[in-house]
Design a protein around this motif. Sequence first.
Motif, mmCIF file in Angstrom:
data_model
loop_
_atom_site.group_PDB
_atom_site.id
_atom_site.type_symbol
_atom_site.label_atom_id
_atom_site.label_comp_id
_atom_site.label_asym_id
_atom_site.label_seq_id
_atom_site.Cartn_x
_atom_site.Cartn_y
_atom_site.Cartn_z
ATOM 1 N N MET A 1 15.873 -13.544 -22.779
ATOM 2 C CA MET A 1 15.223 -13.407 -21.767
ATOM 3 C C MET A 1 14.293 -14.074 -21.619
ATOM 4 O O MET A 1 13.533 -14.448 -22.635
ATOM 5 N N SER A 2 13.646 -14.179 -20.499
ATOM 6 C CA SER A 2 13.178 -14.929 -20.661
ATOM 7 C C SER A 2 10.828 -14.006 -21.159
ATOM 8 O O SER A 2 11.121 -13.395 -21.151
ATOM 9 N N GLU A 3 10.057 -14.646 -21.539
ATOM 10 C CA GLU A 3 8.713 -13.933 -21.677
ATOM 11 C C GLU A 3 7.585 -13.775 -20.195
ATOM 12 O O GLU A 3 7.824 -14.900 -19.625
ATOM 13 N N PRO A 4 7.517 -12.566 -20.846
ATOM 14 C CA PRO A 4 6.734 -12.120 -19.589
ATOM 15 C C PRO A 4 5.264 -13.312 -19.279
ATOM 16 O O PRO A 4 4.923 -13.707 -20.519
ATOM 17 N N ILE A 5 4.528 -13.347 -18.262
ATOM 18 C CA ILE A 5 3.480 -14.249 -17.577
ATOM 19 C C ILE A 5 2.043 -12.887 -18.543
ATOM 20 O O ILE A 5 2.029 -12.247 -17.864
ATOM 21 N N VAL A 6 1.234 -13.801 -18.961
ATOM 22 C CA VAL A 6 0.383 -13.234 -19.268
ATOM 23 C C VAL A 6 -0.685 -13.764 -18.851
ATOM 24 O O VAL A 6 -1.389 -15.056 -18.864
ATOM 25 N N PHE A 7 -1.181 -12.384 -17.969
ATOM 26 C CA PHE A 7 -3.267 -13.730 -17.416
ATOM 27 C C PHE A 7 -4.088 -12.991 -18.304
ATOM 28 O O PHE A 7 -4.324 -12.005 -18.953
ATOM 29 N N PRO A 8 -5.563 -13.585 -18.010
ATOM 30 C CA PRO A 8 -6.075 -13.292 -18.844
ATOM 31 C C PRO A 8 -7.126 -12.234 -18.163
ATOM 32 O O PRO A 8 -6.857 -11.560 -17.112
ATOM 33 N N PRO A 9 -7.814 -11.367 -18.836
ATOM 34 C CA PRO A 9 -8.487 -10.225 -18.367
ATOM 35 C C PRO A 9 -8.882 -10.180 -17.064
ATOM 36 O O PRO A 9 -9.862 -11.214 -16.848
ATOM 37 N N GLY A 13 -0.827 -9.469 -12.615
ATOM 38 C CA GLY A 13 0.220 -10.785 -11.884
ATOM 39 C C GLY A 13 1.206 -10.034 -10.761
ATOM 40 O O GLY A 13 1.700 -8.299 -11.511
ATOM 41 N N LEU A 14 1.996 -10.302 -10.157
ATOM 42 C CA LEU A 14 2.462 -9.234 -9.214
ATOM 43 C C LEU A 14 4.168 -10.854 -8.565
ATOM 44 O O LEU A 14 3.359 -11.353 -8.421
ATOM 45 N N ALA A 15 5.048 -10.550 -9.396
ATOM 46 C CA ALA A 15 6.278 -11.687 -8.973
ATOM 47 C C ALA A 15 7.178 -11.557 -7.943
ATOM 48 O O ALA A 15 7.229 -10.127 -8.026
ATOM 49 N N VAL A 16 7.372 -12.627 -7.422
ATOM 50 C CA VAL A 16 8.368 -12.096 -5.541
ATOM 51 C C VAL A 16 9.135 -13.101 -5.516
ATOM 52 O O VAL A 16 9.061 -14.579 -6.938
ATOM 53 N N THR A 17 10.300 -13.315 -5.683
ATOM 54 C CA THR A 17 11.521 -13.886 -5.196
ATOM 55 C C THR A 17 11.861 -14.454 -4.462
ATOM 56 O O THR A 17 11.483 -13.700 -3.014
ATOM 57 N N GLY A 18 12.444 -14.872 -4.164
ATOM 58 C CA GLY A 18 13.756 -15.807 -2.410
ATOM 59 C C GLY A 18 11.894 -16.509 -2.109
ATOM 60 O O GLY A 18 11.482 -17.399 -2.053
ATOM 61 N N PRO A 19 12.721 -15.821 -0.844
ATOM 62 C CA PRO A 19 12.263 -16.834 0.273
ATOM 63 C C PRO A 19 10.637 -15.934 0.362
ATOM 64 O O PRO A 19 9.779 -16.754 1.411
ATOM 65 N N ILE A 20 10.477 -15.555 0.056
ATOM 66 C CA ILE A 20 8.541 -14.074 -0.047
ATOM 67 C C ILE A 20 8.086 -15.310 -0.235
ATOM 68 O O ILE A 20 7.823 -15.795 -1.954
ATOM 69 N N VAL A 154 6.155 -29.442 -18.731
ATOM 70 C CA VAL A 154 5.411 -28.087 -18.704
ATOM 71 C C VAL A 154 6.598 -27.228 -17.823
ATOM 72 O O VAL A 154 6.942 -27.961 -16.730
ATOM 73 N N GLU A 155 6.691 -26.351 -18.463
ATOM 74 C CA GLU A 155 7.393 -24.801 -17.826
ATOM 75 C C GLU A 155 6.283 -24.572 -16.675
ATOM 76 O O GLU A 155 4.925 -24.329 -17.028
ATOM 77 N N ALA A 156 6.942 -23.872 -16.027
ATOM 78 C CA ALA A 156 6.374 -23.406 -14.619
ATOM 79 C C ALA A 156 5.358 -21.794 -15.028
ATOM 80 O O ALA A 156 4.074 -22.184 -14.646
ATOM 81 N N PRO A 157 6.190 -21.133 -15.841
ATOM 82 C CA PRO A 157 4.859 -19.898 -16.027
ATOM 83 C C PRO A 157 3.883 -19.830 -17.227
ATOM 84 O O PRO A 157 2.833 -19.830 -16.947
ATOM 85 N N ALA A 158 3.519 -21.315 -18.276
ATOM 86 C CA ALA A 158 2.741 -21.794 -18.840
ATOM 87 C C ALA A 158 1.918 -22.028 -18.045
ATOM 88 O O ALA A 158 0.885 -22.590 -17.965
ATOM 89 N N LEU A 159 2.656 -23.301 -17.282
ATOM 90 C CA LEU A 159 1.578 -23.953 -15.590
ATOM 91 C C LEU A 159 0.499 -22.363 -15.459
ATOM 92 O O LEU A 159 -0.715 -22.850 -14.683
ATOM 93 N N LEU A 160 1.285 -21.667 -14.918
ATOM 94 C CA LEU A 160 0.865 -20.974 -14.451
ATOM 95 C C LEU A 160 -0.285 -19.559 -15.344
ATOM 96 O O LEU A 160 -1.503 -19.231 -14.565
ATOM 97 N N GLU A 161 0.013 -19.205 -16.466
ATOM 98 C CA GLU A 161 -1.317 -18.843 -17.123
ATOM 99 C C GLU A 161 -2.083 -20.131 -17.291
ATOM 100 O O GLU A 161 -3.020 -19.242 -17.097
ATOM 101 N N ALA A 162 -1.933 -21.225 -17.335
ATOM 102 C CA ALA A 162 -3.379 -22.100 -18.077
ATOM 103 C C ALA A 162 -4.267 -21.946 -16.485
ATOM 104 O O ALA A 162 -4.709 -22.090 -16.837
ATOM 105 N N TRP A 163 -3.387 -22.714 -14.981
ATOM 106 C CA TRP A 163 -4.651 -22.389 -14.109
ATOM 107 C C TRP A 163 -5.195 -21.139 -13.905
ATOM 108 O O TRP A 163 -6.218 -21.369 -13.495
ATOM 109 N N ALA A 164 -4.138 -19.570 -14.520
ATOM 110 C CA ALA A 164 -5.798 -18.056 -14.432
ATOM 111 C C ALA A 164 -6.038 -19.084 -15.194
ATOM 112 O O ALA A 164 -7.526 -18.489 -14.656
ATOM 113 N N ARG A 165 -6.525 -19.123 -16.031
ATOM 114 C CA ARG A 165 -6.971 -18.849 -17.328
ATOM 115 C C ARG A 165 -8.308 -20.420 -17.197
ATOM 116 O O ARG A 165 -9.549 -19.802 -17.756
#
Length: 236
Positions: A1-9, A13-20, A154-165
């Motif tokens: 199971m992948s690790e949950p994405i952690v956002f700063p205080p 986050g809200l994950a969507v999938t497919g064509p959304i 560069v994994e997308a979840p890590a990039l997303l977290e870093a972008w937020a921070r």
Amino acid sequence: MSEPIVFPPLMSGLAVTGPIDPFDTACAKAAMGCDAGLIVYNLAPNMMTAAMVFAPEVPLASAMAMLPTCGIGFQNALGALAPPEVAVHLEWNGALRVNGARCGRFRVMASDTDPASSPDWLVVGVAIPLWPASDNPGETPDATALYAEGCSDVEAPALLEAWARHTLNWINRWEHDGPRPLHEEWRGLAHDVGEAVTQNGKTGTFMGVDEDFGMLLRDADGTTQLIPLTTLLETP
């Protein structure tokens, strides 16, 4: 199971999938009154898309600084995760350049298009291709994808977290120190400053930006025109 994405205080986050589309979803959530700091994201195998919701307390002309802020945050994030030889630059219109070629873009929408009014919400979205759309990169020499530019680790979840921070860090600096640090950082990352560009049907030399990041475009007659950043707003 992948690790949950952690956002700063103050961010969630809200994950969507497919064509959304996260951008459309974030705009809809913002219109319904969601909290600022919501990040809607879709991490597909070949594309990373995300959108961040803001609740500006300043006129739209000033709030549009969140577009380059998000771009700077992304550059800082990728710079921390990618090999040091990977170069990331920002186009004024929201496009991203990786090693000189276009690699995704930012977009922006707000509840109001009046530069003098404070919008109820503003959303900045980003879409980054991870893998090339074609097996023959020669077909699109001015377009690339992240993993084709030496960023395969560069994994997308890590990039997303870093972008937020990193984006939150620049938002805080903008709020506390004003636009000067943001301008200084952006100037070092801007693409095509001093070069001939065409924007909004006008061609001239890109001289830089004004306090609100409006493009200063000098035409052949030596006249400098201002193209406000609000002209990049998408409409519902």
